[in-house]
Design an enzyme around this catalytic site. Structure first.
Site, PDB file in Angstrom:
ATOM      1  CG  ASP A   1      -1.579   1.624  -3.617  1.00 45.53           C
ATOM      2  OD1 ASP A   1      -0.372   1.343  -3.799  1.00 45.53           O
ATOM      3  OD2 ASP A   1      -1.971   2.384  -2.713  1.00 45.53           O
TER       4      ASP A   1
ATOM      5  CG  ASP B   1     -11.568 -16.074 -12.817  1.00 48.19           C
ATOM      6  OD1 ASP B   1     -10.808 -16.480 -11.934  1.00 48.19           O
ATOM      7  OD2 ASP B   1     -12.809 -15.971 -12.677  1.00 48.19           O
TER       8      ASP B   1
ATOM      9  CD  GLU C   1      -9.270 -20.223 -12.030  1.00 45.81           C
ATOM     10  OE1 GLU C   1      -9.078 -20.373 -10.812  1.00 45.81           O
ATOM     11  OE2 GLU C   1     -10.087 -19.398 -12.480  1.00 45.81           O
TER      12      GLU C   1
ATOM     13  CG  ASP D   1      -1.694   1.254   1.427  1.00 47.14           C
ATOM     14  OD1 ASP D   1      -1.966   1.928   0.412  1.00 47.14           O
ATOM     15  OD2 ASP D   1      -2.034   1.570   2.580  1.00 47.14           O
TER      16      ASP D   1
ATOM     17  CG  HIS E   1      -6.299 -15.412  -6.365  1.00 44.43           C
ATOM     18  ND1 HIS E   1      -5.752 -15.998  -7.489  1.00 44.43           N
ATOM     19  CD2 HIS E   1      -7.629 -15.311  -6.613  1.00 44.43           C
ATOM     20  CE1 HIS E   1      -6.696 -16.225  -8.372  1.00 44.43           C
ATOM     21  NE2 HIS E   1      -7.848 -15.822  -7.869  1.00 44.43           N
ATOM     22  CG  ASP E   2      -9.090 -18.612  -6.031  1.00 43.90           C
ATOM     23  OD1 ASP E   2      -9.531 -17.645  -5.377  1.00 43.90           O
ATOM     24  OD2 ASP E   2      -9.304 -18.759  -7.247  1.00 43.90           O
TER      25      ASP E   2
ATOM     26  CG  ASP F   1      -6.949 -12.634 -13.147  1.00 48.35           C
ATOM     27  OD1 ASP F   1      -7.680 -13.402 -13.794  1.00 48.35           O
ATOM     28  OD2 ASP F   1      -6.428 -12.941 -12.059  1.00 48.35           O
TER      29      ASP F   1
ATOM     30  CG  ASP G   1      -6.074   2.982   0.678  1.00 52.11           C
ATOM     31  OD1 ASP G   1      -5.131   2.166   0.767  1.00 52.11           O
ATOM     32  OD2 ASP G   1      -6.774   3.110  -0.347  1.00 52.11           O
TER      33      ASP G   1
END
Length: 605
Positions: free
Chosen positions: A57, A234, A297, A49, A370-371, A126, A53
């Site tokens: 990013d 995806d 994927e 970050d 990430h999954d 992605d 916040d």
């Protein structure tokens, strides 16, 4: 060491060498560029970050590109950064051609793209086109009226014949959503339902409509023209649904313990999937001379299907993400009902994929994304004694297989699962929905929480641990999800300073793939397929052979070198120290070794 599978003296095949039209992958016997590449996945929300916040990013990514360059990766893959209501953390897209303000701006993206290219790396976006957000203008227009020109851009269906909208069981099919509950959401205004395989805020696009396909192709060309180097697609094998001639979709077999059914036979690798992907290639990629990469994927894909998808002559995708090996520890109740992984099952699965894509197609190699929960906690031992050794052992195994390895952010540091205490600690919609539905159905709340702690996607989404300081150096604000408290010991600053760290072992593995052609292109022969502790195999290309030995356990185990390997060079290992005399055949806990020899040396031994 005896072998259960005798090596054969055959000429090594060179997979990944056939020309893929329009993608710059090479021709003749020149290997495609991605055969010796390594991809690094960034989940932007959790990477770094820059504005305080609490959410990662583009500025944070730019500030840490030197870390990726030092690691040696070739490709950076960004999870979605498009405009989104963030119902599913960006996988619900409301504008494919803009950047969500939480991540930055298009100008910042162009800066990031230029900085990635300046470091000799490529950038992959992605691509999420099975569904959009329900706030995408396409869906807003589609929902506005049954007579809307875009009504058929999504899957709208009336209730079951003879039933009132909203009545129990009136949904057009009995399919269960990946995020729990039904796949159909009632639109009160029209009295019709729309399909969403995932969240109700992620309506599925209707790829049967050629206007949808043309719009997606135009968007993809826009990003390629901007300079991106390809796409990770995806759940791309879900875009073709099995539609009856009269337009209805089919019910699936019941799912035990729920009122719903399994509709996967109607949307996994549907009847037009190859047609759609070949059309995408013609309309988007053909004729471009850039070195691009396409990764699909594909949950539920089989080896035989993957051979078709990745055959260069068919011009569909370069490689697929398959899920077989990361489902081996799922119990009867699914991913949140874990069972111990048997090493023999893992070897059988990965070995079958190595063999199946040996002569045509290509493998993608991953433990983490990430999954998925963190591999060192899931397949290794994340305790202080064995965390580094088990993380580097797993890395060695993966990177020495044939295929393109994927490193997920923090994997190179040996990051672990997080100690989630209560359901309030979770952020992922899949986890939160599962807890709500399971508890409402009478499941024990603590048992449900235990499953979430093991398998929740949030384990992969805690912030990257850059330093041992406040919030692990991820942000100066309050992180959107809690930082793992072990960041005081597990962090990039400490890893970079320690030569024997997970980070430096990944650097050596990536360097090996770049400098030893046998790692990228050599054939693969599994050894000891029935051994419950040792994972062993050989790689061979022309005159060079590698022997990989790994003790995938916390106990020492004998693994004597096979005949002809005595005195072979130790190319790389993950456990420092000199082996005591008489213990040359002993693999220490979580020890992995890669030996190298030439076939001429083998004949002389």
């Amino acid at each position: 060491m005896s072998t259960d599978h005798q090596q054969q003296d055959i000429t090594a095949q060179r997979p990944g060498t056939a020309q893929r039209p329009g993608t710059g992958s090479g021709a003749g016997d020149v290997p495609a560029w991605w055969t010796d590449a390594v991809v690094y996945q960034i989940y932007p929300r959790s990477f770094a970050d820059s504005d305080g916040d609490g959410i990662g990013d583009l500025g944070g990514i730019i500030a840490h590109l030197d870390h990726l360059q030092d690691l040696g990766v070739d490709v950076v893959w960004l999870s979605p950064i498009y405009s989104s209501p963030q119902d599913d953390n960006g996988y619900d897209i409301s504008d494919y051609q803009d950047i969500d303000p939480v991540f930055g701006t298009l100008e910042q993206f162009d800066e990031l793209l230029a900085a990635v290219h300046a470091r000799g790396m490529k950038l992959v976006m992605d691509l999420v086109v099975n569904h959009t957000s329900d706030e995408h203008p396409w869906f807003v227009e589609s929902r506005s009226s049954p007579d809307s020109p875009k009504r058929d851009w999504y899957w709208w269906r009336a209730p079951r014949k003879g039933m009132e909208p909203g009545a129990p069981g009136a949904e057009p099919t009995n399919w269960q959503s990946f995020f729990s509950g039904p796949t159909w959401e009632l639109d009160e205004a029209s009295g019709e339902y729309y399909l969403h395989l995932f969240s109700a805020k992620q309506p599925d696009l209707n790829w049967e409509n050629p206007e949808v396909r043309r719009a997606v192709h135009a968007m993809m060309r826009w990003w390629l023209d901007r300079g991106v180097d390809g796409f990770r697609m995806d759940v791309i094998n879900m875009i073709s649904k099995d539609v009856a001639e009269d337009g209805h979709l089919h019910d699936g077999p019941p799912v035990d313990g729920t009122p719903w059914g399994d509709g996967s036979a109607s949307y996994l690798c549907g009847p037009r999937i190859h047609e759609f992907l070949q059309e995408m290639h013609r309309e988007v990629f053909a004729g471009r001379d850039a070195e691009l990469i396409t990764v699909g994927e594909m949950p539920g894909v089989t080896v035989e299907q993957a051979q078709l998808f990745t055959d260069p002559a068919r011009a569909e995708v370069d490689m697929v993400f398959q899920f077989e090996h990361v489902g081996l520890d799922h119990g009867p109740g699914g991913k949140f009902d874990p069972r111990p992984l048997r090493l023999t099952d893992l070897k059988a699965s990965l070995g079958r994929w190595q063999e199946g894509l040996e002569e045509v197609g290509w493998n993608s190699l991953y433990w983490n994304n990430h999954d998925q929960p963190r591999a060192v906690s899931r397949f290794g031992d994340d305790g202080p004694e064995h965390r580094v050794a088990s993380a580097t052992c797993l890395a060695t195994l993966l990177h020495l297989h044939r295929g393109t390895p994927y490193v997920y952010q923090g994997e190179e540091l040996g990051m672990t699962n997080a100690p989630f205490d209560t359901i309030e600690d979770f952020r992922d919609i899949e986890s939160v929905n599962h807890h709500r539905h399971a508890v409402a159905a009478g499941a024990d709340p603590e048992t449900v929480l235990a499953g979430l702690r093991w398998s929740s996607r949030d384990n992969a989404r805690t912030p990257v641990q850059w330093t041992g300081g406040e919030h692990a150096g991820f942000t100066t604000g309050t992180p959107w999800i809690a930082v793992n408290p072990n960041h005081h010991e597990v962090n990039a600053e400490a890893a970079r300073a320690e030569p024997g760290s997970v980070f430096h072992h990944y650097r050596r593995l990536i360097g090996l793939r770049h400098t030893e052609p046998v790692v990228a292109l050599g054939d693969f022969t599994m050894l000891l397929p029935r051994h419950e502790q040792v994972y062993a195999f050989t790689r061979r290309l022309d005159d060079v052979e590698l022997l990989v030995l790994a003790n995938v356990s916390g106990e020492p185990v004998r693994a004597d070198l096979p005949a002809g390997w005595a005195g072979a060079e130790l190319l790389i290992g993950n456990r420092p120290g000199v082996v005591a005399p008489g213990e040359e055949g002993l693999l220490r806990p979580w020890e992995a070794r890669v030996h190298r020899r030439t076939r001429e040396a083998a004949r002389q031994s």
